[in-house]
Design a protein around this motif. Structure first.
Motif, PDB file in Angstrom:
ATOM      1  N   LYS A 110      11.166   6.406   8.944  1.00  0.00           N
ATOM      2  CA  LYS A 110      12.145   6.203   7.886  1.00  0.00           C
ATOM      3  C   LYS A 110      12.276   7.484   7.067  1.00  0.00           C
ATOM      4  CE  LYS A 110      13.247   3.162   3.998  1.00  0.00           C
ATOM      5  NZ  LYS A 110      12.804   1.990   3.215  1.00  0.00           N
ATOM      6  N   THR A 111      13.519   7.826   6.743  1.00  0.00           N
ATOM      7  CA  THR A 111      13.780   9.002   5.921  1.00  0.00           C
ATOM      8  C   THR A 111      13.854   8.586   4.458  1.00  0.00           C
ATOM      9  OG1 THR A 111      14.976  10.059   7.733  1.00  0.00           O
ATOM     10  CG2 THR A 111      15.342  10.926   5.514  1.00  0.00           C
ATOM     11  N   VAL A 112      13.113   9.296   3.616  1.00  0.00           N
ATOM     12  CA  VAL A 112      13.001   8.957   2.200  1.00  0.00           C
ATOM     13  C   VAL A 112      13.536  10.130   1.375  1.00  0.00           C
ATOM     14  CG1 VAL A 112      11.436   8.277   0.350  1.00  0.00           C
ATOM     15  CG2 VAL A 112      10.978   7.553   2.692  1.00  0.00           C
ATOM     16  N   GLY A 113      14.295   9.823   0.348  1.00  0.00           N
ATOM     17  CA  GLY A 113      14.811  10.849  -0.547  1.00  0.00           C
ATOM     18  C   GLY A 113      16.273  11.154  -0.254  1.00  0.00           C
ATOM     19  N   ILE A 114      16.820  12.095  -1.008  1.00  0.00           N
ATOM     20  CA  ILE A 114      18.222  12.484  -0.856  1.00  0.00           C
ATOM     21  C   ILE A 114      18.315  13.991  -0.741  1.00  0.00           C
ATOM     22  CG2 ILE A 114      19.146  10.471  -2.057  1.00  0.00           C
ATOM     23  CD1 ILE A 114      19.338  12.176  -4.585  1.00  0.00           C
ATOM     24  N   TRP A 115      19.268  14.420   0.040  1.00  0.00           N
ATOM     25  CA  TRP A 115      19.628  15.813   0.231  1.00  0.00           C
ATOM     26  C   TRP A 115      18.403  16.639   0.594  1.00  0.00           C
ATOM     27  CZ3 TRP A 115      21.491  20.010  -3.673  1.00  0.00           C
ATOM     28  CH2 TRP A 115      22.280  20.972  -2.988  1.00  0.00           C
ATOM     29  N   LYS A 116      18.095  17.730  -0.166  1.00  0.00           N
ATOM     30  CA  LYS A 116      17.028  18.638   0.207  1.00  0.00           C
ATOM     31  C   LYS A 116      15.648  18.062  -0.058  1.00  0.00           C
ATOM     32  CE  LYS A 116      19.690  22.874  -0.517  1.00  0.00           C
ATOM     33  NZ  LYS A 116      19.726  24.202  -1.212  1.00  0.00           N
ATOM     34  N   MET A 117      15.570  17.010  -0.844  1.00  0.00           N
ATOM     35  CA  MET A 117      14.277  16.409  -1.172  1.00  0.00           C
ATOM     36  C   MET A 117      13.885  15.314  -0.182  1.00  0.00           C
ATOM     37  SD  MET A 117      13.375  18.139  -3.767  1.00  0.00           S
ATOM     38  CE  MET A 117      11.972  17.195  -4.312  1.00  0.00           C
ATOM     39  N   SER A 118      14.688  15.086   0.836  1.00  0.00           N
ATOM     40  CA  SER A 118      14.414  14.009   1.792  1.00  0.00           C
ATOM     41  C   SER A 118      13.434  14.481   2.855  1.00  0.00           C
ATOM     42  CB  SER A 118      15.710  13.534   2.445  1.00  0.00           C
ATOM     43  OG  SER A 118      16.280  14.586   3.208  1.00  0.00           O
ATOM     44  N   GLY A 119      12.779  13.505   3.447  1.00  0.00           N
ATOM     45  CA  GLY A 119      11.830  13.768   4.518  1.00  0.00           C
ATOM     46  C   GLY A 119      11.429  12.477   5.199  1.00  0.00           C
ATOM     47  N   PRO A 120      11.019  12.532   6.467  1.00  0.00           N
ATOM     48  CA  PRO A 120      10.676  11.302   7.189  1.00  0.00           C
ATOM     49  C   PRO A 120       9.237  10.857   6.927  1.00  0.00           C
ATOM     50  CG  PRO A 120      10.543  13.152   8.681  1.00  0.00           C
ATOM     51  CD  PRO A 120      10.986  13.716   7.346  1.00  0.00           C
ATOM     52  N   VAL A 121       9.052   9.547   7.012  1.00  0.00           N
ATOM     53  CA  VAL A 121       7.730   8.923   7.012  1.00  0.00           C
ATOM     54  C   VAL A 121       7.611   8.156   8.329  1.00  0.00           C
ATOM     55  CG1 VAL A 121       6.163   7.307   5.878  1.00  0.00           C
ATOM     56  CG2 VAL A 121       7.674   8.743   4.501  1.00  0.00           C
ATOM     57  N   SER A 122       6.670   8.546   9.150  1.00  0.00           N
ATOM     58  CA  SER A 122       6.513   7.926  10.473  1.00  0.00           C
ATOM     59  C   SER A 122       5.248   7.084  10.505  1.00  0.00           C
ATOM     60  CB  SER A 122       6.462   8.989  11.572  1.00  0.00           C
ATOM     61  OG  SER A 122       5.369   9.865  11.368  1.00  0.00           O
ATOM     62  N   LEU A 123       5.296   6.034  11.307  1.00  0.00           N
ATOM     63  CA  LEU A 123       4.189   5.081  11.416  1.00  0.00           C
ATOM     64  C   LEU A 123       4.081   4.613  12.853  1.00  0.00           C
ATOM     65  CD1 LEU A 123       2.082   2.982  10.372  1.00  0.00           C
ATOM     66  CD2 LEU A 123       4.017   1.485   9.834  1.00  0.00           C
ATOM     67  N   SER A 124       2.884   4.619  13.393  1.00  0.00           N
ATOM     68  CA  SER A 124       2.596   4.060  14.721  1.00  0.00           C
ATOM     69  C   SER A 124       1.310   3.257  14.633  1.00  0.00           C
ATOM     70  CB  SER A 124       2.467   5.163  15.775  1.00  0.00           C
ATOM     71  OG  SER A 124       1.396   6.039  15.463  1.00  0.00           O
ATOM     72  N   ALA A 125       1.289   2.084  15.265  1.00  0.00           N
ATOM     73  CA  ALA A 125       0.132   1.184  15.191  1.00  0.00           C
ATOM     74  C   ALA A 125      -0.131   0.582  16.555  1.00  0.00           C
ATOM     75  CB  ALA A 125       0.361   0.080  14.165  1.00  0.00           C
ATOM     76  N   LYS A 126      -1.398   0.201  16.768  1.00  0.00           N
ATOM     77  CA  LYS A 126      -1.804  -0.362  18.059  1.00  0.00           C
ATOM     78  C   LYS A 126      -3.033  -1.229  17.851  1.00  0.00           C
ATOM     79  CE  LYS A 126      -3.669   1.020  22.566  1.00  0.00           C
ATOM     80  NZ  LYS A 126      -4.104   2.163  23.406  1.00  0.00           N
ATOM     81  N   ILE A 127      -3.107  -2.338  18.594  1.00  0.00           N
ATOM     82  CA  ILE A 127      -4.299  -3.178  18.650  1.00  0.00           C
ATOM     83  C   ILE A 127      -4.738  -3.289  20.102  1.00  0.00           C
ATOM     84  CG2 ILE A 127      -3.869  -4.490  16.547  1.00  0.00           C
ATOM     85  CD1 ILE A 127      -2.582  -6.657  18.169  1.00  0.00           C
ATOM     86  N   ASN A 128      -6.040  -3.535  20.302  1.00  0.00           N
ATOM     87  CA  ASN A 128      -6.612  -3.463  21.652  1.00  0.00           C
ATOM     88  C   ASN A 128      -6.127  -4.567  22.576  1.00  0.00           C
ATOM     89  OD1 ASN A 128      -8.095  -1.222  20.846  1.00  0.00           O
ATOM     90  ND2 ASN A 128      -9.833  -2.462  20.169  1.00  0.00           N
ATOM     91  N   ARG A 129      -5.854  -5.749  22.038  1.00  0.00           N
ATOM     92  CA  ARG A 129      -5.384  -6.859  22.873  1.00  0.00           C
ATOM     93  C   ARG A 129      -4.514  -7.775  22.031  1.00  0.00           C
ATOM     94  NH1 ARG A 129     -10.941  -8.195  21.850  1.00  0.00           N
ATOM     95  NH2 ARG A 129     -11.186 -10.262  20.894  1.00  0.00           N
ATOM     96  N   GLY A 130      -3.829  -8.697  22.698  1.00  0.00           N
ATOM     97  CA  GLY A 130      -2.887  -9.565  22.010  1.00  0.00           C
ATOM     98  C   GLY A 130      -3.409 -10.940  21.698  1.00  0.00           C
ATOM     99  N   GLY A 131      -4.697 -11.225  21.937  1.00  0.00           N
ATOM    100  CA  GLY A 131      -5.265 -12.538  21.656  1.00  0.00           C
ATOM    101  C   GLY A 131      -6.626 -12.428  20.991  1.00  0.00           C
TER     102      GLY A 131
END
Length: 399
Positions: free
Chosen positions: A164-185
């Motif tokens: 997600k990009t946060v801010g406006i014009w020259k003050m903007s910048g992205p915030v990235s997130l990645s998540a993982k769990i070992n199994r689904g149960g």
């Protein structure tokens, strides 16, 4: 239902389950036998017409006009009940009537109480006394539909990512997130280990957090209502601008909640892990990882170990099999082995030897010069063995 109140000579009426020990909840699964006792106490002689017991269970939605799905209906008479049967007279004191019935297999759903509906099971007992007086009591028991987590789908890892990009014009910048769990149960009581990475390229201070959410879905007359709330949560440290934070196995204890309910037509209970980043002055950046809460833990060790051991044995035997196959193929290309040469005794008989010696003696008596070669030839062993080339096209090595 409120507790039983005394009525005339009946001072106590209750239902006690055999599975209810030390104040624990009577818990059963499909196919189990539900057994117990109807306990009542009379302060004087008591005349009863019948004692009836009924067990029922259903899923019920209390909103949008209501909807019900029945799972269990059982009715029996523990005492009396038929027309013309004389009244049963019980003396003063403590009395117990045992009962037992079997739960059906494969159709029950786990007990659950939600915001707009519930799945519940009850045993109802009614005492029909002399005249038209009746006394009744009702007690709840709980059912758990087992969910096996050993399926390959639930043993696989689950991952998601977002930006997600946060801010406006020259003050903007992205915030990235990645998540993982070992199994689904997972099972209640286990630790859910979270692997996540948050990179803050914006000009703001962000805070990562994660929560285990329960989603309740209620269906009635074509309408759907959902209710979602968090049952467990964990929060990370603040991440300043231009920094990155890693969660390498962040533990999240799973509380003792209702397992996933996936086999009911009008009520569903699902779970998901929500990993989010709180951004001041903006909406959250979130990713959802679906998971299933079951009752039978996954058992990957036995199957995977056996599979790994079998694969290891195959890997170890593969070079041996290759060598044997190559040796058999080379052996089929080689010519047939030659026969061994005859021995000296087979070539020169004893009579021939005596005749030769006799001739030599005669020549010595006649003073005839005789070369030693014939004698040496007969006294020496046979010549050295040499292979005979049976295939003239292929030369034979002298080695």
């Amino acid at each position: 239902m409120p507790p039983f109140a005394s009525n005339g000579r009946l001072r106590l009426l209750d239902i006690v389950f055999d599975a209810q020990t030390n104040g624990s909840r009577p818990l059963y699964s499909d196919g189990d036998l539900v057994s117990g006792r109807v306990v009542f106490k009379a302060s004087g002689p008591l005349q009863l017409r019948a004692v009836r017991l009924a067990a029922h269970g259903a899923a019920c939605v209390r909103c949008t006009g209501g909807q019900q799905q029945r799972y269990l209906h059982f009715d029996t008479c523990l005492l009396g009940g038929s027309e013309g049967t004389p009244l049963e007279t019980l003396v003063m004191g403590h009395h117990e009537l045992p009962f037992c019935f079997e739960l059906p297999e494969g159709i029950l759903a786990s007990s659950f109480r939600g915001r707009y509906g519930d799945i519940s099971y009850y045993v109802h007992v009614e005492l029909q006394c002399q005249g038209r007086r009746t006394c009744s009591v009702q007690r709840q028991f709980f059912v758990v539909q087992h969910v096996d987590l050993s399926t390959p789908v639930l043993q696989s890892s689950v991952a998601a990512a977002g930006e997600k990009t946060v801010g406006i014009w020259k003050m903007s910048g992205p915030v990235s997130l990645s998540a993982k769990i070992n199994r689904g149960g997972y099972c209640p009581g286990e630790l859910l280990h979270i692997h996540a990475e948050v990179e803050n390229c914006s000009s703001r201070l962000v805070i990562p957090q994660t929560s285990l959410c329960q989603k309740q879905t209620f269906l009635a007359h074509g309408r759907t209502l959902t209710y979602t709330h968090a049952v467990a949560a964990v929060r990370g440290e603040s991440i300043p601008s231009g920094k990155r934070e890693f969660w390498d196995g962040q533990p999240l204890p799973i509380p003792n909640v209702t397992p996933s309910v996936l086999d009911c037509n009008i009520i569903r209970v699902e779970y998901f892990l929500k990993v989010s980043v709180n951004i001041p002055g903006s909406t959250k950046l979130s990713v959802k990882l679906p998971l299933v809460l079951g009752t039978i833990p996954s058992q990957p060790c036995s199957s995977r170990t056996s599979s790994f051991s079998s694969q290891s044995r195959i890997a170890l035997l593969q070079p041996l099999w290759t060598t044997l196959n190559l040796a058999l193929r080379l052996q089929s290309l080689l010519p047939e082995p030659l026969e061994e040469p005859p021995s000296y005794s087979e070539v020169v008989t004893e009579d021939q030897r005596r005749l030769f010696l006799h001739r030599v003696e005669l020549q010595e008596d006649a003073n005839i010069t005789c070369l030693p070669c014939p004698q040496e030839f007969f006294l020496q062993p046979p010549p050295l063995y040499s292979e005979v080339n049976r295939n003239p096209r292929t030369p034979v090595s002298n080695i």
